[in-house]
Structures are given as structure tokens and as C-alpha cells.
Design a protein around this motif. Structure first.
Motif, PDB file in Angstrom:
ATOM      1  N   UNK A  48       3.155   6.383  -5.545  1.00  0.00           N
ATOM      2  CA  UNK A  48       2.887   6.706  -6.929  1.00  0.00           C
ATOM      3  C   UNK A  48       3.141   5.567  -7.894  1.00  0.00           C
ATOM      4  N   UNK A  49       3.314   4.361  -7.381  1.00  0.00           N
ATOM      5  CA  UNK A  49       3.430   3.221  -8.276  1.00  0.00           C
ATOM      6  C   UNK A  49       2.029   2.716  -8.592  1.00  0.00           C
ATOM      7  N   UNK A  50       1.852   2.185  -9.791  1.00  0.00           N
ATOM      8  CA  UNK A  50       0.580   1.522 -10.052  1.00  0.00           C
ATOM      9  C   UNK A  50       0.608   0.194  -9.321  1.00  0.00           C
ATOM     10  N   UNK A  51      -0.554  -0.431  -9.228  1.00  0.00           N
ATOM     11  CA  UNK A  51      -0.619  -1.692  -8.491  1.00  0.00           C
ATOM     12  C   UNK A  51       0.334  -2.719  -9.092  1.00  0.00           C
ATOM     13  N   UNK A  52       0.363  -2.776 -10.407  1.00  0.00           N
ATOM     14  CA  UNK A  52       1.209  -3.758 -11.055  1.00  0.00           C
ATOM     15  C   UNK A  52       2.695  -3.504 -10.772  1.00  0.00           C
ATOM     16  N   UNK A  66       0.837  -1.191   0.000  1.00  0.00           N
ATOM     17  CA  UNK A  66       0.000   0.000   0.000  1.00  0.00           C
ATOM     18  C   UNK A  66       0.877   1.248   0.000  1.00  0.00           C
ATOM     19  N   UNK A  76       7.886  -4.669  -8.048  1.00  0.00           N
ATOM     20  CA  UNK A  76       9.076  -4.111  -7.390  1.00  0.00           C
ATOM     21  C   UNK A  76       9.125  -4.416  -5.899  1.00  0.00           C
ATOM     22  N   UNK A 103       2.246   1.900  -3.404  1.00  0.00           N
ATOM     23  CA  UNK A 103       1.260   2.522  -4.286  1.00  0.00           C
ATOM     24  C   UNK A 103       1.043   3.973  -3.906  1.00  0.00           C
ATOM     25  N   UNK A 104       1.069   4.246  -2.599  1.00  0.00           N
ATOM     26  CA  UNK A 104       0.861   5.614  -2.157  1.00  0.00           C
ATOM     27  C   UNK A 104       1.980   6.522  -2.643  1.00  0.00           C
TER      28      UNK A 104
END
Lengths: 328, 714
Positions: free
Chosen positions: A233-237, A227, A242, A230-231
Motif C-alpha cells: 500500500x505504499x505509493x511508488x515514491x 514491488x 523507505x 508497493x503491494x
């Protein structure tokens, strides 16, 4: 880290020694090579039998510790002794080891890799059709004994061969004996022999690994750090690749390494069914032939393999997870 | 500005709020249909403004934040509107939203232990936040990461950037989270329980850092917490959430002073306050409703002492309170003023057991006496052959005693040795060094039978009411278990279980239920009933309320108070929440790095702390009253507890001591050379271990007031 691994290696060597000793003692107590000679027709004189057995180091009249020390001494010099019929174990060992390893290394790596992949996909697409399909298929292969899977594969291969009108998939042995087809011809021939037994090993492993990997991945999917990723700024994928994948592989390291190690003899059925003269087949045959030295030798080979698996597991774990790295 | 209702026309450009959430709803998939988690939340923030969202677990406060960021699982349905500078965020693809996350809206999460990826280096994780949005080279991003780590107060940042999360303490990890959040100068900063699970001194550091971060970036900030005191200190406005809805909102000062929704009144009344010891707590009876089966009408109705028939049929909307920019969702908001309705308090003060006639402390027998207790843990190496390579002294020569009918609060930060002390005492085994006597008997001299006999007298209540009860046993069996162990007959066990359930405020029918059917507060009551089954004389309470929501915690604290007075129990109360300890304890022992640094009567220690550590601890505890809270000066401690394997020479607190830092060099030498012993201070048996101790009242006036009926020794 190096010192840590070295210490582990020493520990494992002690365990290998203990395992082999136990195997030798057990084989000596349970197996009765004398019966093979006494049952001969015409009967050989007892003195001759004794001399023969003593020469091979398996005479039950000689004290066990003496026989053990003799055999172990040979092993330490690289001589594994003789088979119950007087052949050299060394000659057979390496050819059989190569046969087994070719099958197992390819089968395990393939099985593990596909298993991880299937597990990850299952987890990411939890409750979807593909997840349920993978789950059903995995449970089928986990629940099915390998001799059944292997027979199924044979049957399937027959259909393929019939449909193709020629032998595409071989299901006996690891090469066509006496084949003269040049380098590429030989390679093709060996691959065609390899496919079915490799599949029978890989399928079971894939099924098992994928279940564990699915669970490990599900844990990671619900984790706070994913989480956070993603917060940022990564997309879920991206976050999954990573941050998630490597963490989800950590609990798999020991499982993968040890399943590889224990397969060495676990592949007995596969070798028997497909007529591969490997280690698994050897140990079964040597027990039925009352061959103490071969049984102990295969036990040694297996123990060494498990040792490597354990070291591999340590290394894999340390590579994946900085928390277990030790600086000592 | 916070507008709670959608405005009819969009405000002209320029005055539009920076960040606006309107009618946000979130629903999760439940076993029987959707479960609403957030039911129409609206707020708006302008630049630099701080909004506090307060609620108990399950109130939907975290779900609303995750919904804003698009971080909820795909199974959740979100509707409403979230606008950042007028741009709608809900419904954007993950890819588009990712570009906003971390650059324009950043988030700080709870529990920094699990919130950082364990397998990547700290520096790389911060650098990643920079690289994603700024498209700079890896080297430049790394340099920036080190700068950021330095800015959030990580000492030796360049080197520490190479460390992994597990090599950082909780406070340091939270600093890293903040560094990542401010990496791209966000417009909005959302902090979800940023200080929960941190020690008070670290909490104070992190809150100060959040304030700095807000000033550096000018971000509008949303702080989500269960802690009313935290909000009082940092927020401009507050939204109180209950059962997925905002039930009260407005500027903090009037809301705290004059709450209009009974839930808010109850919450404020149930928080123990450091500055108001002795004031009884008003617990909110019952538990929050099951969101999957919300009743008709107001969700708070079953717990509301002033409900009227309309409350059961119509759910009140969040509507303005007369002549102010505040709103409350209560049918009776017009009648309620300053926590009272028609002259009577909304939550009547519970009958507080008045203390019995107490003889002076010296006259009462000691239940527990600890003298120079030491507990060491070996550090070992090797897998097969264990070798001892060092020793950690977790408890280093502590002495205290507990008299009959008295509660001793043992406080300190995590890692100070308080749990080790408790475990050592509960073991009833002879300590490695020192002497422990219970009820006048030396533990070291006990026989097997004597030890078993003594176990009856010393019982324990654990922190986690979920983990400390066997889920497979019905409540009756759980409570009867200690009785069975001591061979009480079945008939008598049944009767006793009924009595005990009654004693802890549960009914006899609870005996047939399983722990899973009960709420946290009820489970903790069962834990207490089990501990009381054998009629002990000393109850060890290891953080008994820290896993409970505040409204529930108050009820348990009142129960403990009641039991102490009625049964004449002695308590050893271990806690990290000083407000709770202040409320419960008659005497206090403050622990630091395995030593007691200050011991004495609670009123004395809290009112006139003499050790710099006690002073720092007290100053770090927030008080749920905006006016008072903002005027206080904090004594911020640097860093974390020292490594127990490598303590500073002389006084152990020296490395973090604010007083030491101000001392002239010749006085400092004494601190670094001589380990200060506990020495008596002004009155009574107040002792502290500081060479240069001096009285420094930290708390606002009134803090030293003694509770009526409490005995003073001198």
C-alpha cells in the motif's frame, strides 16, 4: 561489531606499516639528496656534506636499515624528521594537512552527496531527458582530466569576476595573505578561495559516483521487495524512499569511502593549479627536491587516510546492511 | 462465479461479483512495437472463492496479476476493466490505488528471498503493512505484527520479529509474506507462484496456511502457478492461459477430468504423476510462440497434433462448451472428449522404449559403489589468518550402489546434502572418509591417468540449461568439447556431433547455432548430448528438468528414459520433485540431514514407505487430479531442516518426526538415544533407518504398480 572493527584496525595497521616501509625504502633508493649538496657553488667539502646528510638521516653512506630504524623510531615518538634543507617536517605537516583536509572533506562530501542524488534521479527517470543530460555531463567530467577541468573553472571564474567588476572567485591560494577584515571578512575570503578547487574535486567525484549510484538504484528499482512494498500500500515514491534508497546505497559504501581515502594525494593537480600548499603539492615538490623523509611522511599520511577510509567503509556497510553485521 | 465474457447488463447490486476482471490486456514495449503479454483475460470471483490461473512461463499469468495491482512498470500499457465491488481500479492514480493495495487486495509473491526488503526487520515490515492502512501508533502496529506472525505459525514471534529476512528460511519468509497480506483483512488475495522454489514439505505447509488465511479473511483468492497439481488441491475454478490468453476455464473437477483444449490435455499428460508411475508422458512438441510475432490463427496451432486448416487462419474465442459453465478456446472443442478425438487420443502416447531383457539386479555389475561416504565442511573465521572453529558434516556416512542400466533417484529437501554428495562423487577424488568405487575401481587408488580415463565413464548434466552452456560457443563446439579434451580427431568429432544431435532429438543444423537461439528444452538436450559424447556408463543428472516448463520437461524425461534403455546407461538422478524421480528412477534413496533414511526399489519405497520422513515427503506431493487430491490426508512436518551444526541426538529426524510425537515416552527414549541404522524391511533390499518403522502406504491405490519390463530383485 566493536571487536570486529578492532580486528580490522589491527589488520590495517599492519598494512600501513608495510606500505610506509616500502615507501621509505623506495624513496631512499630512488632519491639522491647528496646531489643537491654536491652541486653547490662553491663546492662544500665531502666531510661536511656527509655530516649534514647524516644529521638529516638521509646519508646514502649509512646503512639503509639503520636510517630506516632511526626514522621510524622518530615517527613512533611523533617526530617525522627533517626536510632535506633541515626544516622540521612536523611544523609543515600539520599546516599542509589542514589545508588539504579542508579542501578534500568539503569536496568529497559535496561530490558524493550530489553524485548519489544525481544517480538516484537518473535511475528513477531512466531514459528521460534529464537522465540523458546527466549521463552526458557525467561522461564529460569522467573523461576530462582534472587539470583541464580546473583550467576551465579558472577561465569561468575570470568571466564571473569581470562581469561582477570585482574579485568574487579567487583561484590562487587558500586565503588572501595579510588580510585584516575581522572574523566574517576572513570567512568570506576563505570561502571565495575554496569554491573553485572544491568544485574541481567535487565535479569529478560526482560524475563517477552518479554512474555507480544510477546502476545500483536501477537494480533496486526492478527488485521484488520494492514491488512488495508497493503491494502493501505504499505509493511508488514512498516505497523508493523507505525501501529502495538505503538498499541502493549499500554497494556505494566502499566506493565512497575509498574514493575519499585515495583523493588525499589524488588532488595533487588541483592543489598545484590553484596554488594550495597541501599534501599533494608537497609530495610532488619533495620528490623533485630529492627529499626522502617528506616523501615517506606523505606516504604514511596517505596510508593512514586509506586506513580510515577502510574502517569508514566497514562501518558504513554495517550500518546500512544488516546482512554483514557480525556478532563476534 | 466466473464469467468469461462481459455480460451485457450489469448484474443488480448484491449479486455483483466481488472482484471482476474483464478484457484485461497488457502490452510491454518491445524492440519493434508493443509486445502483448495478456490478450483479453476475463474472470470474476465471489467471496471465499479460489481461482487457479495456470500457465507456463510467458503465458501472461503474472503480468495479469501485476496489472490488477497497478504494479507494472509505467512503460506497460494496460486496458480493459478491473472492478472491486463495482469500483473500477484501472486508471486510478498511484496514490488512490495505494490505498486499495494491501488493504482490500493483497498479494503474495514468489521467491520470498528477494520479496522482503533486506535492510528492515521482519516485524517492522509487517507493522508497516498495518500502519499504512490502519493509522495506528507504532507500538500498536508492532504488537499487531507480532500477533500476525504468531498467527502464520512463526515460533517465538515476539523475538523473531526483530530478525532480518536473511535470518529466516524460505518457508518462514513466505509465512511472513502471508502475514503481511492478511494484515488488513483483504477482500481479494492474489498469490503469484506462492510455493515455487519451496521444498515439498514446506510447500504443503504454505498451501495449508494459504487455506487458513482464506478462511480467516474470507477473501476471494487467485492462485497463479505453473503447477497443475497445486491448483487441483486448492482451487474451485481454473483458468488455463497460453500466449496471453485464457484457453480453457471452468470448475476444476470437470476440467481435469475432461479437458477440451488440446493444450490443457497436453499439459495434464506431460506431468509425471506420483500415483501413476510407468504411464508414459505425452510431451507437447515445440515451444510457445514469440509474443512479439504471434502467428495468425490459434497460437497453439504449431504444437497441436489435431489442428485443422481453420486453426491457421482464425484464432478461436473462449466459448462455452456444450451444456456446462465451462469454456474452451478451440475450434474442435465439440469433438474432443476425455482427451480423445474421434476415438483416438489427442496426444498419442509416445513409443516408450521397452526395457531390454534384464538380468536380475544382483547379476549386473555395479557402476558406482559408495560405502560410508563422509564429507565435512570446516567453519572458519578470520580474514587473513583462517582458523577452524567448527565443522559441518554435510554428508555423514552414506552407502548406496548403482548397477548397470539402472537409475537411482536421490531425493531430499534442499540442504540435505544431496548436491554435496554428487559434487564429491564427480570430483573423482578420494573421500575424507569412506570408499567410492566406480566401475569396480577404488577412486582413492587411482593415478592421474586412471582418473582421467575414468572421467570418460562418468558424465554430468546440470540443472540450469542456461548457465551450463557457454553462450559464446556454437552448439557443435559445445558438444565436441569433451571429445577434443580426449584428443578425438576433427573429422571424427564432426561425425560424432551429428550422431549425438540426432540421438537427443535435434537436427544436424543445430550444430551451427548458439545456445541463445534455442529454447530451454533444446538446451537441456544439448547438455545431455555433451554428457553422452564420451559414451559414459554413468550419467549424473543433477535436477535436469527442474528449470524447464512441464510441457518441455516431459520430452526431456522421455528422452532420458529412451537413452537409458538404448545405451544401457546408469543414472544417478538427483531431484527434489518426487513425481519426476518416481517417473525416472528404478531405485530410490531418500536423504535427510546428511544420512540416507530409506533406500530400495522405487516401487517398494514409493508404494510402501516405512520411514516417517519418506511418508511425509510423499504425502506432501500434490497430485494433479482434484478428486484424489482433496481426499488425501497430509502429514505436515513442523519447521525446517535442523541446523547441520546442531543436530538432535539419536535419530536426526526426531525433531520433526510425526511418529516420534505419538510414541509413548519409553519408546521415544530409544529415538533420542540411539541413531537408527539402515535396516532391511519386508522385501528385497528395501531398507530404512527408523526404530519404529512400519509400512504406511501414502499414495492412492495403484501407486505400487510396477512398470512392465522393470526387473524386480526378488
Amino acid at each position: 561489531m566493536g571487536r570486529f572493527l578492532l580486528r580490522r584496525l589491527v589488520h590495517h595497521l599492519v598494512l600501513v606499516f608495510v606500505a610506509v616501509t616500502l615507501a621509505y625504502v623506495l624513496a631512499s633508493l630512488a632519491l639522491d639528496p647528496r646531489s643537491r649538496y654536491e652541486g653547490r657553488n662553491p663546492p662544500a667539502p665531502p666531510a661536511v656534506i656527509d655530516a649534514q646528510l647524516s644529521e638529516y638521516g638521509v646519508n646514502d653512506e649509512d646503512p639503509l636499515p639503520e636510517r630506516y630504524v632511526h626514522w621510524m623510531g622518530g615517527v613512533l615518538r611523533g617526530d617525522f624528521g627533517t626536510t632535506v634543507t633541515g626544516g622540521s617536517i612536523n611544523d609543515e605537516l600539520w599546516s599542509r594537512a589542514l589545508v588539504s583536509l579542508r579542501l578534500l572533506v568539503i569536496g568529497s562530501v559535496l561530490g558524493a552527496a550530489v553524485g548519489v542524488l544525481v544517480g538516484v534521479v537518473s535511475a528513477v527517470k531512466q531514459h528521460s531527458f534529464i537522465d540523458r543530460l546527466f549521463t552526458a555531463v557525467s561522461f564529460f567530467f569522467i573523461a576530462t582530466p582534472v587539470f583541464f577541468t580546473a583550467v576551465l573553472l579558472k577561465f569561468g571564474a575570470l568571466q564571473v569576476n569581470e562581469a561582477a567588476g570585482e574579485t568574487v572567485l579567487f583561484y590562487t591560494g587558500y586565503e588572501t595573505p595579510g588580510l585584516e577584515a575581522g572574523f566574517w571578512g576572513t570567512v568570506t575570503d576563505q570561502v571565495a578561495h575554496l569554491i573553485l578547487p572544491t568544485l574541481s574535486i567535487a565535479l569529478g567525484l560526482t560524475a563517477l559516483v552518479s554512474r555507480y549510484q544510477r546502476n545500483a538504484m536501477l537494480d533496486v528499482l526492478n527488485s521484488d521487495f520494492l514491488r512488495t512494498a508497493q503491494a502493501k500500500g505504499l505509493t511508488r515514491r514512498q516505497a523508493l524512499y523507505r525501501h529502495g534508497l538505503r538498499t541502493a546505497l549499500i554497494p556505494m559504501a566502499p566506493l565512497l569511502a575509498y574514493s575519499f581515502g585515495t583523493l588525499v594525494v589524488g588532488a595533487t593537480f588541483t592543489e598545484k593549479i590553484f596554488g594550495w600548499h597541501g599534501m599533494g603539492e608537497w609530495v610532488v615538490d619533495s620528490i623533485t627536491r630529492d627529499d626522502i623523509n617528506v616523501t615517506a611522511t606523505v606516504a604514511l599520511f596517505t596510508a593512514v587516510f586509506v586506513l580510515f577510509a577502510a574502517l569508514l567503509s566497514d562501518v558504513l556497510h554495517a550500518v546500512l546492511d544488516p546482512r554483514v553485521r557480525v556478532t563476534a | 462465479m466466473i464469467r468469461q465474457e462481459p455480460t451485457t447488463s450489469r448484474a443488480p447490486e448484491g449479486t455483483a461479483p466481488l472482484f471482476e476482471v474483464r478484457d484485461l490486456t497488457v502490452a510491454f514495449v518491445g524492440e519493434s512495437g508493443p509486445v502483448p503479454a495478456v490478450r483479453g483475460l476475463s474472470y470474476a470471483l465471489s467471496r471465499g472463492e479460489v481461482l487457479g490461473i495456470v500457465g507456463e512461463s510467458g503465458s501472461g499469468k503474472s503480468a495479469s496479476a501485476l496489472a490488477v495491482m497497478g504494479l507494472l512498470p509505467s512503460s506497460a500499457t494496460v486496458s480493459g476493466s478491473v472492478r472491486l465491488r463495482g469500483e473500477e481500479l484501472l486508471g486510478l492514480s498511484d496514490r488512490r490505488l495505494a490505498r486499495i493495495r494491501g488493504s482490500r487486495i493483497a498479494m503474495v509473491f514468489q521467491d520470498p528471498l528477494s520479496a522482503l526488503t533486506p535492510v528492515h526487520r521482519i516485524g517492522d515490515q509487517v507493522a508497516e503493512a498495518v500502519r499504512i492502512h490502519q493509522g495506528v501508533s507504532a507500538a500498536a502496529a508492532h504488537d499487531r505484527a507480532v500477533e500476525l506472525l504468531d498467527a502464520v505459525g512463526i515460533p517465538n514471534a515476539a523475538q523473531r520479529a526483530r530478525a532480518y529476512p536473511h535470518e529466516f528460511s524460505g518457508g518462514m519468509r513466505q509465512r511472513v509474506m502471508i502475514a503481511m497480506a492478511i494484515a488488513n483483512d483483504p477482500d481479494v488475495l492474489i498469490a503469484d507462484e506462492p510455493t515455487t522454489a519451496l521444498d515439498v514439505t514446506v510447500q504443503a505447509q504454505v498451501l495449508a496456511l494459504l487455506e487458513t488465511a482464506r478462511r480467516m479473511t474470507g477473501a476471494a483468492t487467485v492462485v497463479i502457478t505453473h503447477d497443475l497439481a497445486v491448483v487441483a488441491g486448492i482451487a474451485d475454478r481454473i483458468v488455463v492461459m497460453y500466449a496471453g490468453k485464457a484457453v480453457e476455464s471452468g470448475p476444476v473437477v470437470p476440467v481435469y477430468a475432461d479437458p477440451r483444449m488440446p493444450y490443457t490435455i497436453g499439459l495434464l499428460g506431460s506431468v509425471p504423476r506420483l500415483d501413476r508411475p510407468g504411464r508414459p508422458l505425452t510431451p507437447i512438441e515445440g515451444a510457445p510462440p514469440d509474443l512479439a510475432r504471434l502467428p495468425q490463427g490459434c497460437p497453439f496451432v504449431s504444437r497441436c497434433p489435431v489442428n485443422v486448416p481453420v486453426c491457421r487462419t482464425i484464432e478461436p474465442a473462449l466459448e462455452p462448451v456444450a451444456r456446462s459453465d465451462r469454456r474452451a478456446a478451440c475450434h474442435r472443442r465439440g469433438e474432443i472428449a476425455f482427451g480423445r478425438i474421434g476415438g483416438a487420443p489427442v496426444f498419442p502416447l509416445p513409443e516408450i522404449a521397452s526395457a531390454r531383457e534384464e538380468s536380475p539386479r544382483d547379476g549386473r555389475p555395479a557402476v558406482l559403489e559408495v560405502r560410508q561416504l563422509v564429507k565435512r565442511h570446516p567453519i572458519t573465521t578470520g580474514v587473513v589468518l583462517r582458523r577452524r572453529i567448527g565443522t559441518i558434516t554435510a554428508v555423514d556416512g552414506i552407502s548406496f550402489d548403482i548397477r548397470e542400466g539402472e537409475a537411482l533417484g536421490l531425493v531430499g529437501e534442499s540442504g540435505c546434502g544431496k548436491t554435496t554428495t554428487v559434487m564429491q562423487l564427480l570430483e573423482l577424488a578420494a573421500p575424507e572418509e569412506g570408499r567410492v568405487s566406480m566401475l569396480g575401481r577404488d577412486i582413492a587408488s587411482l593415478s592421474r591417468d586412471g582418473r582421467k580415463h575414468l572421467r570418460r565413464e562418468v558424465q554430468v548434466v546440470f540443472q540450469d540449461p542456461f548457465a551450463s552452456l557457454d553462450p559464446r560457443l556454437p552448439v557443435g563446439d559445445i558438444i565436441a568439447e569433451p571429445l577434443r579434451a580426449f584428443g578425438v580427431s576433427l573429422d571424427r568429432r564432426h561425425g560424432r556431433v551429428r550422431d549425438l544431435l540426432d540421438l537427443v532429438g535435434l537436427s544436424a543444423e543445430h550444430a551451427n547455432r548458439y545456445p541463445a537461439d534455442l529454447s530451454g528444452g533444446q538446451r537441456q538436450r544439448i547438455g545431455i548430448a555433451r554428457a553422452l559424447a564420451l559414451e559414459p556408463r554413468l550419467l549424473v543428472l543433477d535436477e535436469p528438468v527442474s528449470a524447464l516448463d512441464v510441457s518441455i520437461q516431459a520430452g526431456v524425461l522421455n528422452l532420458l528414459e529412451h537413452l537409458k534403455v538404448h545405451l544401457g546407461l546408469a543414472y544417478l538422478f538427483v531431484g527434489h520433485d518426487l513425481s519426476v524421480v518416481r517417473h525416472v528412477a528404478d531405485r530410490v534413496a531418500v536423504m535427510y540431514a546428511g544420512r540416507l533414511v530409506e533406500v530400495g526399489d522405487a516401487d517398494e519405497v514409493f508404494g510402501h514407505p516405512t520411514h516417517p520422513y519418506t511418508q511425509a515427503l510423499l504425502s506432501a506431493v500434490p497430485i494433479p487430479e482434484p478428486g484424489t487430491e482433496r481426499q488425501r490426508t497430509r502429514i505436515l512436518l513442523d519447521g525446517d531442516l535442523p541446523d547441520p551444526a546442531d543436530l538432535p541426538s539419536g535419530c536426526r529426524f526426531r525433531s520433526r518426526c510425526p511418529l516420534f510425537a505419538r510414541l509413548p515416552p519409553e519408546r521415544r527414549r530409544r529415538c533420542s538415544d540411539v541413531d537408527p541404522p539402515l535396516e532391511p524391511r519386508s522385501t528385497g533390499d528395501h531398507q530404512s533407518a527408523c526404530h519404529w518403522a512400519r509400512d504406511n502406504p501414502i499414495l492412492p491405490a495403484g501407486a505400487g504398480r510396477s512398470r512392465t519390463g522393470r526387473s524386480d530383485t526378488d
